[in-house]
Every structure is written in structure tokens, then in C-alpha cells.
Design an enzyme around this catalytic site. Structure first.
Site, PDB file in Angstrom:
ATOM      1  N   HIS A 151      -2.309  -0.278   8.682  1.00  0.00           N
ATOM      2  CA  HIS A 151      -0.999   0.346   8.465  1.00  0.00           C
ATOM      3  C   HIS A 151      -1.149   1.693   7.738  1.00  0.00           C
ATOM      4  CE1 HIS A 151       3.414   0.276   7.834  1.00  0.00           C
ATOM      5  NE2 HIS A 151       3.105   0.911   6.716  1.00  0.00           N
ATOM      6  N   GLU A 152      -1.842   1.679   6.615  1.00  0.00           N
ATOM      7  CA  GLU A 152      -1.930   2.911   5.816  1.00  0.00           C
ATOM      8  C   GLU A 152      -2.743   3.976   6.540  1.00  0.00           C
ATOM      9  OE1 GLU A 152       0.202   2.870   3.590  1.00  0.00           O
ATOM     10  OE2 GLU A 152       0.434   0.721   3.354  1.00  0.00           O
TER      11      GLU A 152
ATOM     12  N   GLY B 100       0.843  -1.185   0.000  1.00  0.00           N
ATOM     13  CA  GLY B 100       0.000   0.000   0.000  1.00  0.00           C
ATOM     14  C   GLY B 100       0.872   1.226   0.000  1.00  0.00           C
TER      15      GLY B 100
ATOM     16  N   GLU C 208       7.987   4.657   9.389  1.00  0.00           N
ATOM     17  CA  GLU C 208       7.522   3.268   9.302  1.00  0.00           C
ATOM     18  C   GLU C 208       7.503   2.531  10.643  1.00  0.00           C
ATOM     19  OE1 GLU C 208       5.897   2.348   6.919  1.00  0.00           O
ATOM     20  OE2 GLU C 208       6.522   3.713   5.328  1.00  0.00           O
TER      21      GLU C 208
ATOM     22  N   ARG D 293       4.104  -6.736  -7.063  1.00  0.00           N
ATOM     23  CA  ARG D 293       4.409  -6.342  -5.684  1.00  0.00           C
ATOM     24  C   ARG D 293       5.784  -6.866  -5.298  1.00  0.00           C
ATOM     25  NH1 ARG D 293       0.663  -7.680  -0.373  1.00  0.00           N
ATOM     26  NH2 ARG D 293       1.964  -6.546   1.129  1.00  0.00           N
ATOM     27  N   MET D 294       6.694  -5.928  -4.966  1.00  0.00           N
ATOM     28  CA  MET D 294       8.101  -6.301  -4.749  1.00  0.00           C
ATOM     29  C   MET D 294       8.275  -7.300  -3.614  1.00  0.00           C
ATOM     30  SD  MET D 294      10.229  -2.842  -5.448  1.00  0.00           S
ATOM     31  CE  MET D 294       9.303  -1.768  -4.369  1.00  0.00           C
ATOM     32  N   LYS D 295       7.414  -7.220  -2.608  1.00  0.00           N
ATOM     33  CA  LYS D 295       7.500  -8.139  -1.481  1.00  0.00           C
ATOM     34  C   LYS D 295       7.432  -9.595  -1.951  1.00  0.00           C
ATOM     35  CE  LYS D 295       5.162  -9.357   2.807  1.00  0.00           C
ATOM     36  NZ  LYS D 295       3.896  -9.325   3.553  1.00  0.00           N
TER      37      LYS D 295
ATOM     38  N   GLU E 170       0.528   5.292   1.398  1.00  0.00           N
ATOM     39  CA  GLU E 170      -0.338   6.100   2.250  1.00  0.00           C
ATOM     40  C   GLU E 170      -0.647   7.469   1.640  1.00  0.00           C
ATOM     41  OE1 GLU E 170       2.751   5.003   2.868  1.00  0.00           O
ATOM     42  OE2 GLU E 170       4.010   6.539   3.781  1.00  0.00           O
TER      43      GLU E 170
ATOM     44  N   TYR F 191      10.848  -0.705   9.468  1.00  0.00           N
ATOM     45  CA  TYR F 191       9.519  -1.108   9.916  1.00  0.00           C
ATOM     46  C   TYR F 191       9.608  -1.916  11.213  1.00  0.00           C
ATOM     47  CZ  TYR F 191       7.892  -0.086   5.123  1.00  0.00           C
ATOM     48  OH  TYR F 191       7.584   0.522   3.942  1.00  0.00           O
TER      49      TYR F 191
ATOM     50  N   ASP G 151      15.742   4.047  -2.620  1.00  0.00           N
ATOM     51  CA  ASP G 151      15.083   2.798  -3.020  1.00  0.00           C
ATOM     52  C   ASP G 151      15.994   1.593  -2.770  1.00  0.00           C
ATOM     53  OD1 ASP G 151      12.782   4.055  -3.816  1.00  0.00           O
ATOM     54  OD2 ASP G 151      13.267   4.048  -5.963  1.00  0.00           O
TER      55      ASP G 151
ATOM     56  N   HIS H 268      -0.575   5.864   8.918  1.00  0.00           N
ATOM     57  CA  HIS H 268       0.293   6.869   8.288  1.00  0.00           C
ATOM     58  C   HIS H 268      -0.360   8.250   8.246  1.00  0.00           C
ATOM     59  CE1 HIS H 268       3.972   4.990   7.048  1.00  0.00           C
ATOM     60  NE2 HIS H 268       3.386   4.029   6.358  1.00  0.00           N
TER      61      HIS H 268
HETATM   62 ZN   LIG Z   1       4.267   2.279   5.652  1.00  0.00          ZN
END
Ligand SMILES: [Zn+2]
Ligand SMILES: *[C@@H]1O[C@H](CO)[C@@H](O)[C@H](O)[C@H]1NC(C)=O
Ligand SMILES: *[C@@H]1O[C@H](CO)[C@@H](O)[C@H](O)[C@H]1NC(C)=O
Ligand SMILES: *[C@@H]1O[C@H](CO)[C@@H](O)[C@H](O)[C@H]1NC(C)=O
Ligand SMILES: *[C@@H]1O[C@H](CO)[C@@H](O)[C@H](O)[C@H]1NC(C)=O
Length: 612
Positions: free
Chosen positions: A297-298, A271, A320, A565-567, A273, A385, A377, A301
Site C-alpha cells: 500500500h505505502e 502506515g 486512497e 493505532r486508530m484502526k 506514505e 479506500y 480528520d 503511494h
Molecule cells: Zn493510503
């Protein structure tokens, strides 16, 4: 070295807000899907901070600047754009008129380039509906400069307004209040926006596509392509409960509305924010609300990050770490203390994996990092986090628990709202607020903030839910892999919550590779092939790849081609790269499909696949 020219306040920006400062932004843009560009103008209000300042410095990246004028004097201004450096773009220096004024309005006519790193342009066939094109932005950390000339540092916050002209069958959304739309000739429509709360440039956001909305709360709508609108409305129906709980913990919500926008699958993050309009990956629409901690989470923020902002991305943990810490308080209030602490332990497991990947001595595993000459990045990881939330849990424990710490949190947000701060400011505020509490002298700030590796102390969490998982993991690891000896049944496994299943897979993934025979038996018994939940799918695929199960290479390639999604895609690609049998196929697949991913993901994947 060009990076020596960067601001002493922010190593990721050329701008010098300590000399001359942007105080307001007015955007007027047309979108052109054929050219893959925005084209129009921006008006920047400028104030001299140093009365002797002769110029204002802006960040730009791949922008075509047409001209710059002093808007009220109607006078062209000289400007210069430096050669671009690495991922930072260029320094744009505008000469201020020689008069005794202290404030100016610049009008800059410009267009973006098709390769703007902060925008992703999708062809109709890359969307769900397949009929209309789509464009969306992702400006954190330093990509706003590819959309507009600006002081692209989180140390500068301004209000903004915008008018955006688009084809009339599309909807434009921004990280702001919607302020009406007017039909124009030629099948065009102009959408107007106003953001009255000062925001850093990275929180300007835009998305244009065939979007529909559904109201999900008194101050909330969800926006999505029509085909997933109902599923999204169901998944996020607890938005208002989350908002109210967050207000109870953090103080009043200042952004008026809280909407969500479900992006196409190539969106690179869980996500983002963006104020008034959280951007969210479709992968959290699991059908059972199991992954909506992204929502908590968002929403959080709206205070940590958007209201009180890190001064530069070296202090990203302030954004974070606070957000994860408070997100879990919301989960605790809504679902119970066991769930809150279980989430924290799952976070610790993911932090361990991250620290192992980066190396326990990597400077990127410290809470405060040094970004001189480094692209933020590249420094992005779970560390700010999870290590950040662990630190705050520890501080909360030290001062005597939530009853003591939560009033401090509200005081912190209230004191620094609308501002950008660094870790020293937080630390001083904490030390002053708790000055009569002798326990605070125990805190080893130096180690917590500056030492690499895992957190020096992991607080005592409620173990109930994690112990139930450990039982399963122990049985699984001790099993010989023969179907007839399987120490568990499907019914038994299905008694676990989705989050527990994910945790179990995380633990199995982090232990030694399992035999293919065992994995085949498990897949059959637990019906993993039918699971749609992307957190489960991703971990299961990685477990299979670590075991060198050849048939799974194809599944893994299909998975990375489906999501951006990079995760998910970065670790799966790393597994594919680590195994000789899949390495070349992974590289070929990436080269063929890379247009599907956003720039930030492409850059990360190129590193994971050693293509640079
Ligand atoms: Zn965040
Ligand atoms: C920007 O838009 C104007 C008006 O529509 C057009 O004349 C001009 O060619 C466009 N410029 C670019 C670079 O697309
Ligand atoms: C600026 O102010 C100074 C002192 O008041 C005056 O001497 C000078 O002529 C002014 N310059 C301009 C360009 O107005
Ligand atoms: C610059 O932008 C302004 C405001 O959008 C517009 O009126 C003007 O025509 C533009 N000038 C050029 C040269 O494109
Ligand atoms: C992006 O496009 C601009 C021209 O519009 C070009 O100068 C620049 O090199 C391109 N950047 C990349 C990373 O391809």
C-alpha cells in the site's frame, strides 16, 4: 463564519496560492526535548501569481512567530495572525514589500508549541529501549501547519531542504534524501536533508530517536529501535520485489530511495506514505509477513498520492482508492489472483461495517465529500479506500480488463506527475483516453461519485478463498456452543491462512452476538489467548465484548493501552462504550491514558466516548 475565509480551492486551508505561491522551503531547526519544541527558521521562496498581490497567506497552528524578514533586502515585514478557528489553526497574512518584484524569499523565525497537533513527543519510558526520548510527525491531513508556517494544502507542492540539530546520541530522519551529518559542539549533531521532488506540505515528515538501520534492498533500509530491527528487516524483506512490481504497473520510481521507519506503538495509522521514508506501525510486524500488505500500500503511494496528488481532501479517494486498487494488483502479481480478490472481498466486508457505522445516508460515505467547515480528520474512513478501489475495479471491467486499463494507469500517472488534481480531471482523462470504447457510456458517474452508501455495483471476484472461509463461518454460527459438539478442530482452523482467519473473525463479528459459552469453548479449542497478531486480537476482543463477556473488559483495556493505532483502538473503545458494564471504565481508562495517544487519535476517541 470564519470558514468563509478559506480558499475557494481548498476548504481546509486559508492559503491563496492563486494569489501568491510558495515555491521552495528551507528549514533550519533545533529540537529541544525538554521544551518539547522545534525552534529555528524557515525560508520560503514566494512567487506572485497575481501581479497585483500585496500579501501572501500562510497556514499556522500554535506556532510562536518571532519575526518575518525579506531575506535578500534584509527588511522586516509586517504580518498578522488571525484568531484560531476550530482545528484549522490561524491565517497568517504577510505584507509583501512594495516594489516591482514578482518573487521574494521570506525568512520566518519561529518555534513550535508543545501541543503541536502534528507531533508526538514520547518520554524514554514510552519507547522500546526506554533510554531516549522520541518525537515523530503525522501531518496528514492538516497538521503540517503546526510544524511550520506553510500553504498547507495538497494543491501546493514544493521541493524542500532541511538542517536539523539534535542531541548527538539520536538520529534525525525526514521524508527526503539524507544529505550528510556534521558533529557540532555541546554533544549536538546536525542532519541535512534534500527532497528534490515537489511534495505537498502534508508529506513533510520528521522523526527523531535512538534509531538503527539495516539494508533490506538495493535502494532500501529499514529504520527502527534496535530491539525490533531484525524482526522488521525480516518482515519487510520483500520490499524490492514490491517496488519492482509497482514500477511494472505504474511506471518509473522517481524518489531514488525507499526506506521504512518502524514507529513506536502509539503511531496512529497503519502506515504513512512519507516520501523516501514510509512510516509504519509496529503492529504489522506479525512475524509471518501476514500483514505486510501495508508495505504494498505505502509503496503504491509513491505514484498515487505522492506523485499525482488530490487537490484537496474532498478528493481523497484519488489518493486512497487508486492506492488500494494498485496495492491489490501487486498482491495479485506476487501471490496470485485468488489472493488479490480475497483481499478485495475482505475490504468489502470492512467497508460494509464502516457504512453501517456511519449510516448509509451519511455524506461521508460518498466518494467525493464536502469539507466546508469540516475537519478532514473527522471525515476519515474506509470509504475512499474501499469504495474507491471498487469503482476502479468496475471501470477496469467496463473498458475490457487489466490489459486495457493498466496502460491507461501509466498514462494517467505520467500525465499528472508532480501535479495536484481533482476528480473531474481524472474523469476527463479517462473519457478522452477511452473515447472510442462505447462501453464507457454505461458508467453512472453521478451515483458512483456523489451517492452515499455501498457501491452501486460490486464486481465479480474470484470466490475460492472466501468460500472456504464461509464454510467455517457457517459451521460456527450453526453450532450450539457445547465443546463436545464443536464442528471444527484446531488443526482444521490452522489450515487457513492468517488473512483467512482474520476474514472469518470479521464475518463472525458482523453477525449477531454469540453466546459466552460458545466463545469460551472456541478460545480454548483455537488457543486465541496465545495469538499475538493484532488484527486477530482486535476482532476477537470485539466479538467477546459484543457477547458481554465480562472478563474480557480487562483484556480490552490492556489492548487499547498498548497500541495507538486508530484502526484498533477506536472500534474497541466504541464496543466498550456501547456496553453499560464497561462504559465508565472505558472513559476513566481513556482519561488516565490519553497522553499515550497522538492528537488525531485523542480527537477521534473523544467522539467515540461522547466526551464532547
Ligand atoms: Zn493510503
Ligand atoms: C530558540 O533557540 C535559541 C537559541 O538556542 C534560544 O535563544 C531561544 O530562547 C529559543 N526560543 C524558544 C522559544 O525556545
Ligand atoms: C514599478 O514600476 C512602475 C512602472 O514601471 C514604476 O512607475 C514604479 O515607480 C515602480 N515602483 C517601484 C516601487 O519600483
Ligand atoms: C532567525 O533565523 C536565522 C537563520 O536560522 C538566524 O541566523 C537568526 O539569528 C534568527 N533570528 C532570530 C531573531 O532568532
Ligand atoms: C496550544 O498551546 C498554545 C500556546 O503555545 C495555546 O495558545 C493553545 O491554546 C494550545 N492549544 C490547545 C489545543 O491546547
Amino acid at each position: 463564519m470564519p470558514h468563509c475565509e478559506f480558499s475557494p480551492l481548498d476548504p481546509s486551508s486559508y492559503s491563496r496560492p492563486d494569489e501568491a505561491l510558495v515555491t521552495n522551503i528551507v528549514l533550519s531547526l533545533n529540537v529541544d526535548f525538554n521544551k518539547r519544541a522545534f525552534n529555528g527558521s524557515v525560508k520560503l521562496d514566494i512567487t506572485k501569481v497575481n501581479p497585483k498581490a500585496k500579501e501572501i497567506i500562510l497556514d499556522v497552528k500554535d506556532l510562536n512567530i518571532v519575526d518575518v524578514t525579506d531575506y535578500f533586502e534584509n527588511q522586516k515585514l509586517k504580518y498578522e495572525i488571525s484568531d484560531p478557528f476550530a482545528d484549522f489553526g490561524s491565517k497568517m497574512t504577510v505584507e509583501l514589500p512594495e516594489n516591482n518584484k514578482t518573487s521574494y524569499t521570506l525568512l520566518i523565525n519561529y518555534s513550535t508549541s508543545p501541543n503541536a497537533s502534528g507531533l508526538q513527543w514520547l518520554k524514554p519510558e514510552q519507547t522500546l529501549g526506554k533510554k531516549h526520548p522520541f518525537v515523530f510527525s503525522q501531518f496528514q491531513s492538516i497538521h503540517a501547519r503546526s510544524f511550520l508556517p506553510c500553504q498547507d494544502t495538497p494543491g501546493v507542492k514544493t521541493r524542500y531542504t532541511a538542517e536539523v540539530v539534535a542531541p548527538s546520541d539520536l538520529t534525525v530522519l525526514m521524508s527526503a534524501l539524507r544529505n550528510g551529518a556534521t558533529s557540532l559542539s555541546n554533544n549536538k549533531i546536525q542532519f541535512n536533508f534534500v527532497q528534490n521532488v515537489p511534495v505537498p506540505a502534508y508529506l513533510i515528515a520528521i522523526a527523531i530517536g535512538a534509531l538503527k538501520s539495516k539494508q533490506i534492498g538495493p535502494r532500501s533500509h529499514v529504520w527502527a529501535e534496535e530491539d525490533i530491527l531484525d524482526a522488521a528487516a525480516y518482515e519487510f524483506e520483500d520490499t524490492e520485489a514490491n517496488l519492482k512490481t509497482a514500477e511494472d504497473i505504474c511506471g518509473p520510481y522517481v524518489w531514488s530511495i525507499y526506506d521504512l521507519l518502524v514507529l513506536p506503538p502509539s503511531f496512529p495509522y497503519g502506515g504513512m506514505e512519507n516520501p523516501c521514508l514510509t512510516f509504519v506501525t509496529p503492529t504489522v510486524i506479525a512475524g509471518d509477513k501476514s500483514l505486510v500488505s501495508v508495505l504494498s500500500h505505502e509503496i503504491t503511494h509513491s505514484w498515487s498520492g505522492n506523485l499525482v496528488t488530490n487537490r484537496n481532501f474532498e478528493h481523497f479517494w484519488l489518493n486512497e482508492g487508486f492506492t488500494v486498487f494498485i496495492e491489490r494488483k501487486i498482491i495479485g502479481r506476487l501471490l496470485g489472483k485468488q489472493e488479490q480478490d480475497f483481499d478485495a472481498q475482505s475490504g468489502t466486508a470492512e467497508l460494509k461495517e464502516e457504512v453501517n457505522h456511519l449510516g448509509a445516508n451519511s455524506p461521508y460515505t460518498s466518494l467525493i465529500i464536502d469539507l466546508k467547515g469540516k475537519d478532514p480528520d473527522d471525515a476519515y474512513s474506509k470509504v475512499p479506500y474501499e469504495k474507491g478501489q471498487t469503482f476502479l475495479r468496475y471501470l477496469e471491467f467496463v473498458v475490457g480488463g487489466p490489459e486495457k486499463f493498466e496502460p491507461f494507469l501509466r498514462d494517467y500517472f505520467n500525465t499528472y506527475k508532480y501535479k495536484s488534481i481533482d476528480t473531474d480531471i481524472f474523469k476527463n482523462h479517462f473519457m478522452t483516453y477511452f473515447s472510442s470504447n462505447p462501453e464507457i457510456l454505461k458508467v453512472d458517474w453521478q451515483t458512483w461519485l456523489h451517492s452515499p452508501g455501498m457501491p452501486p455495483i460490486i464486481p465479480e471476484y474470484d470466490m475460492t478463498l472466501v468460500e472456504a472461509c464461509n464454510d467455517f463461518v457457517k459451521k460456527f454460527l450453526g453450532w450450539n456452543g457445547k465443546t463436545e459438539d464443536a464442528p471444527f478442530t484446531e488443526t482444521e482452523f490452522n489450515k487457513y491462512s492468517t488473512l483467512q482467519m482474520i476474514h472469518i473473525l470479521q464475518e463472525i463479528m458482523d453477525s449477531t452476538p454469540q453466546s459466552i459459552e460458545k466463545l469460551k469453548a472456541t478460545e480454548k479449542i483455537l488457543k486465541f489467548a496465545d495469538k499475538r497478531n493484532t488484527e486477530i486480537k482486535c476482532r476477537w476482543l470485539r466479538i467477546c465484548l459484543k457477547a458481554h463477556w465480562e472478563e474480557k473488559i480487562e483484556d480490552a483495556l490492556n489492548f487499547v493501552n498498548e497500541y495507538g493505532r486508530m484502526k484498533y483502538v477506536r472500534p474497541v473503545y466504541r464496543e466498550l462504550y456501547a456496553w453499560e458494564a464497561s462504559r465508565q471504565r472505558a472513559i476513566d481508562n481513556f482519561v488516565k491514558h490519553q497522553e499515550f495517544y497522538m492528537t488525531v487519535a485523542v480527537n477521534g476517541l473523544r467522539k467515540d466516548l461522547h466526551l464532547q
